[in-house]
Design a protein around this motif. Structure first.
Motif, PDB file in Angstrom:
ATOM      1  N   PHE A  19       0.652  -1.027   0.047  1.00 55.05           N
ATOM      2  CA  PHE A  19       0.069  -0.117  -0.075  1.00 55.05           C
ATOM      3  C   PHE A  19       0.827   1.302   0.052  1.00 55.05           C
ATOM      4  CE2 PHE A  19      -3.332  -3.017   0.817  1.00 55.05           C
ATOM      5  CZ  PHE A  19      -4.431  -2.389   0.242  1.00 55.05           C
ATOM      6  N   SER A  20       2.062   1.323   0.469  1.00 57.18           N
ATOM      7  CA  SER A  20       3.170   2.427   0.231  1.00 57.18           C
ATOM      8  C   SER A  20       3.247   2.496  -1.230  1.00 57.18           C
ATOM      9  CB  SER A  20       4.282   2.257   1.003  1.00 57.18           C
ATOM     10  OG  SER A  20       4.962   3.243   0.895  1.00 57.18           O
ATOM     11  N   GLY A  21       3.290   1.420  -1.813  1.00 50.51           N
ATOM     12  CA  GLY A  21       3.514   1.471  -3.336  1.00 50.51           C
ATOM     13  C   GLY A  21       2.278   2.144  -4.027  1.00 50.51           C
ATOM     14  N   LEU A  22       1.092   1.572  -3.349  1.00 47.92           N
ATOM     15  CA  LEU A  22      -0.194   2.363  -4.312  1.00 47.92           C
ATOM     16  C   LEU A  22      -0.224   3.734  -4.025  1.00 47.92           C
ATOM     17  CD1 LEU A  22      -3.047   1.708  -5.464  1.00 47.92           C
ATOM     18  CD2 LEU A  22      -3.818   1.244  -3.101  1.00 47.92           C
ATOM     19  N   GLY A  23       0.189   4.192  -3.034  1.00 45.05           N
ATOM     20  CA  GLY A  23       0.217   5.728  -2.501  1.00 45.05           C
ATOM     21  C   GLY A  23       0.943   6.511  -3.757  1.00 45.05           C
ATOM     22  N   GLY A  24       2.065   5.832  -3.624  1.00 43.45           N
ATOM     23  CA  GLY A  24       2.920   6.389  -4.979  1.00 43.45           C
ATOM     24  C   GLY A  24       2.251   6.502  -6.658  1.00 43.45           C
ATOM     25  N   LEU A  25       1.132   5.650  -6.517  1.00 42.29           N
ATOM     26  CA  LEU A  25       0.511   5.554  -7.934  1.00 42.29           C
ATOM     27  C   LEU A  25      -0.572   6.292  -7.844  1.00 42.29           C
ATOM     28  CD1 LEU A  25       0.951   1.754  -8.709  1.00 42.29           C
ATOM     29  CD2 LEU A  25       2.519   3.525  -9.675  1.00 42.29           C
ATOM     30  N   ALA A  26      -0.977   6.886  -6.793  1.00 42.68           N
ATOM     31  CA  ALA A  26      -2.310   7.516  -6.823  1.00 42.68           C
ATOM     32  C   ALA A  26      -2.362   8.940  -7.723  1.00 42.68           C
ATOM     33  CB  ALA A  26      -2.433   8.202  -5.318  1.00 42.68           C
ATOM     34  N   GLY A  27      -3.688   8.949  -8.375  1.00 44.81           N
ATOM     35  CA  GLY A  27      -3.828  10.123  -9.305  1.00 44.81           C
ATOM     36  C   GLY A  27      -4.729  11.152  -8.696  1.00 44.81           C
ATOM     37  N   GLU A  28      -5.382  10.583  -7.466  1.00 43.89           N
ATOM     38  CA  GLU A  28      -6.612  11.473  -7.028  1.00 43.89           C
ATOM     39  C   GLU A  28      -6.320  11.548  -5.392  1.00 43.89           C
ATOM     40  OE1 GLU A  28     -10.603  11.104  -8.292  1.00 43.89           O
ATOM     41  OE2 GLU A  28      -9.945  10.232 -10.190  1.00 43.89           O
ATOM     42  N   GLY A  29      -6.727  12.767  -4.729  1.00 41.79           N
ATOM     43  CA  GLY A  29      -6.563  12.744  -3.564  1.00 41.79           C
ATOM     44  C   GLY A  29      -7.289  11.449  -2.631  1.00 41.79           C
ATOM     45  N   TRP A  30      -8.465  11.124  -2.860  1.00 41.81           N
ATOM     46  CA  TRP A  30      -8.952  10.039  -2.156  1.00 41.81           C
ATOM     47  C   TRP A  30      -8.441   8.602  -2.200  1.00 41.81           C
ATOM     48  CZ3 TRP A  30     -11.036   5.490  -4.180  1.00 41.81           C
ATOM     49  CH2 TRP A  30     -11.043   5.423  -5.355  1.00 41.81           C
ATOM     50  N   VAL A  31      -7.800   8.449  -3.381  1.00 44.71           N
ATOM     51  CA  VAL A  31      -6.916   7.137  -3.586  1.00 44.71           C
ATOM     52  C   VAL A  31      -5.431   7.351  -2.450  1.00 44.71           C
ATOM     53  CG1 VAL A  31      -5.472   5.881  -4.926  1.00 44.71           C
ATOM     54  CG2 VAL A  31      -7.518   6.890  -5.747  1.00 44.71           C
ATOM     55  N   LEU A  32      -5.060   8.568  -2.731  1.00 48.49           N
ATOM     56  CA  LEU A  32      -3.861   8.547  -1.724  1.00 48.49           C
ATOM     57  C   LEU A  32      -4.244   8.457  -0.302  1.00 48.49           C
ATOM     58  CD1 LEU A  32      -0.874   9.323  -1.506  1.00 48.49           C
ATOM     59  CD2 LEU A  32      -1.520  11.886  -1.662  1.00 48.49           C
ATOM     60  N   VAL A  33      -5.314   9.160   0.260  1.00 46.93           N
ATOM     61  CA  VAL A  33      -5.834   9.260   1.590  1.00 46.93           C
ATOM     62  C   VAL A  33      -6.026   7.620   1.972  1.00 46.93           C
ATOM     63  CG1 VAL A  33      -7.605   9.796   3.100  1.00 46.93           C
ATOM     64  CG2 VAL A  33      -6.398  11.516   1.691  1.00 46.93           C
ATOM     65  N   THR A  34      -6.684   7.036   1.010  1.00 48.24           N
ATOM     66  CA  THR A  34      -6.901   5.485   1.330  1.00 48.24           C
ATOM     67  C   THR A  34      -5.933   4.662   1.363  1.00 48.24           C
ATOM     68  OG1 THR A  34      -9.289   5.760   0.008  1.00 48.24           O
ATOM     69  CG2 THR A  34      -8.427   3.366   0.397  1.00 48.24           C
ATOM     70  N   ALA A  35      -5.100   4.825   0.466  1.00 46.13           N
ATOM     71  CA  ALA A  35      -3.657   4.281   0.473  1.00 46.13           C
ATOM     72  C   ALA A  35      -3.003   4.417   1.853  1.00 46.13           C
ATOM     73  CB  ALA A  35      -2.780   4.471  -0.549  1.00 46.13           C
ATOM     74  N   ARG A  36      -2.898   5.774   2.214  1.00 51.30           N
ATOM     75  CA  ARG A  36      -2.202   6.175   3.481  1.00 51.30           C
ATOM     76  C   ARG A  36      -3.030   5.480   4.699  1.00 51.30           C
ATOM     77  NH1 ARG A  36       2.421   7.059   3.984  1.00 51.30           N
ATOM     78  NH2 ARG A  36       2.374   8.259   5.761  1.00 51.30           N
ATOM     79  N   PHE A  37      -4.222   5.313   4.572  1.00 51.70           N
ATOM     80  CA  PHE A  37      -5.074   4.788   5.930  1.00 51.70           C
ATOM     81  C   PHE A  37      -4.435   3.314   5.994  1.00 51.70           C
ATOM     82  CE2 PHE A  37      -8.933   2.425   7.672  1.00 51.70           C
ATOM     83  CZ  PHE A  37      -8.846   3.076   8.943  1.00 51.70           C
TER      84      PHE A  37
END
Length: 468
Positions: free
Chosen positions: A97-115
């Motif tokens: 999920f740290s890798g998913l955060g790096g691929l995020a293209g929208e804020g909600w995806v980034l916030v979800t990955a961080r959670f």
């Protein structure tokens, strides 16, 4: 075939014990650096993903709330399902999920990955600390191991601002991708060095999911209440606050009735444990509030680059060197309570020195405050871990570790939320003068938290003197 450390307590630091400690400390360093790198990268993330100040803080808050909300379950799972099993499994989730955060293209995806990354850390960290406290004999050997481990976490937390600045200069996505590489290396080493637990069998029936969900919900609602208080109607603030109180009451009720509670409420009768956890809340609340305001001030108001900001904050990383070397000596010489109070007092001093922040301040003007904060983490972070786990039974070491980590992470989320609310409320417009006034108002938050923490922890000194 996995290496195996004998189940008997390590009375001295053998090469194999050092290897285990370095792997676990590496995970603590990774967790610490993962949190603080975000602080420096936030302005760049905001610019690319178009996030507001209030939504931007959720990039950090989502992580620490996932962490704080599930770390008690993580500690309990370490005790019931096996410390090695939890450490290795959730290190894999952390990588993904740290890798998913790096691929995020929208804020909600980034916030979800961080959670989810925070949830992974919530299982990973108490497993690591409880491996240490059940592997090394109580006393000087365990104290040294805990201080090295905690020093690695604190060092990662402070050095992350430097590393984050350098990585963000390339691109903010590397702030997410770099931990993936480090975690993968640690995973390989952990398979070989983390000891198996002889005769242990998973006991999933003791996992209190309902307690976890009510506690996490209460913390999320409380942070939402604080963050959005300046922007929403009083009725909405009252409703979310009431929801947090209801969920917290439900959590206590569940724990009282559960045959295998997430938190055995009796452990909360320990005054030293409560004092240590309250100190942890205030230490991290003060620092996260401070870091958030300073990074916004330097980058968005003063125009400093991410590299300049990271290098300016690099002096905070002195705890990475001093915590495992100087702090054990001071604890042995003066005792844990005195060192702990001194550390929190240094934090208050650092925030006080930064309070007269001016538009023309140079790095030299900021340096005394940064040095004081580096010493604060050197003296306080690891000693809080000792205070919170000392004297706790082996079968509740995971719980005690989880309580401490919950306090650290919830304190971080709460401090960040309060600072954000104060800055937003105190900033009248977007002029440089108004923004500076908002930043100055926000800096009162970490100072107040550190002063309160110093006074609270000092009660431990008075109790100790009266007992002797």
């Amino acid at each position: 075939m996995s290496a195996h450390i004998a189940p008997s307590r390590a009375e001295r630091m053998t090469p194999r014990a050092w290897g285990l400690l370095l792997v676990l400390s590496g995970a603590a360093f990774l967790e610490g650096i993962d949190v603080s790198m975000m602080g420096v990268a936030l302005p760049s993330i905001r610019a690319e993903l178009g996030m507001s100040t209030s939504s931007l803080q959720w990039v950090v808050s989502a992580y620490v709330l996932g962490y704080a909300g599930f770390v008690l379950l993580g500690g309990r799972a370490a005790d019931l399902l096996g410390r090695r099993r939890m450490f290795l499994t959730w290190l894999v989730v952390f990588v993904a999920f740290s890798g998913l955060g790096g691929l995020a293209g929208e804020g909600w995806v980034l916030v979800t990955a961080r959670f989810v990354t925070g949830v992974a850390a919530a299982f990973l960290t108490p497993a690591g600390l409880s491996i240490i406290t059940t592997t090394f004999a109580e006393g000087r050997v365990r104290n040294r191991a805990v201080l090295v481990y905690a020093g690695a976490g604190a060092g990662g937390f402070s050095l992350g601002m430097v590393v984050g600045g350098l990585l963000t200069a390339v691109h903010w996505r590397w702030v997410f991708f770099a931990p993936v590489v480090v975690a993968a290396v640690l995973l390989v080493a952990a398979v070989a060095l983390v000891p198996r637990e002889p005769g242990s069998r998973p006991q999933a029936r003791g996992i209190d999911v309902a307690g976890t969900l009510t506690l996490t919900g209460a913390m999320v609602l409380l942070v939402l209440t604080v963050v959005h208080a300046p922007e929403v109607a009083p009725a909405v603030t009252a409703a979310t606050l009431a929801g947090a109180v209801v969920l917290l009451a439900a959590f206590v009720r569940l724990e009282r009735r559960s045959p295998a509670p997430l938190v055995r409420l009796g452990i909360l009768r320990s005054v030293p444990l409560l004092r240590a956890n309250a100190g942890a809340v205030l230490l991290l609340a003060s620092f996260m509030a401070f870091q958030f305001i300073v990074v916004l001030h330097l980058q968005e108001l003063r125009g400093w680059s991410t590299v300049e900001t990271g290098l300016a904050l690099a002096v905070l990383g002195i705890d990475a060197v001093l915590a495992p070397t100087l702090t054990p000596v001071l604890v042995n010489r003066f005792g844990n309570p005195r060192v702990l109070v001194t550390g929190m007092a240094f934090a208050a001093l650092g925030y006080l020195l930064f309070l007269p922040l001016g538009p023309g301040w140079t790095f030299v003007a900021m340096l005394p405050a940064f040095l004081a904060l580096g010493l604060a983490f050197t003296l306080a972070y690891g000693t809080l871990a000792i205070a919170a786990t000392d004297g706790v039974a082996d079968d509740e070491q995971g719980l005690a570790s989880g309580l401490l980590t919950t306090s650290f992470q919830f304190g971080a989320a709460l401090g960040l939320a309060v600072a954000t609310a104060v800055v937003v409320a105190a900033t009248a417009d977007t002029s440089p003068q108004a923004v500076l006034a908002g930043h100055r108002a926000g800096l009162v938050v970490p100072l107040a938290a550190a002063v309160l923490g110093t006074a609270l922890l000092a009660t431990g000194l008075r109790r100790r003197r009266s007992a002797t």
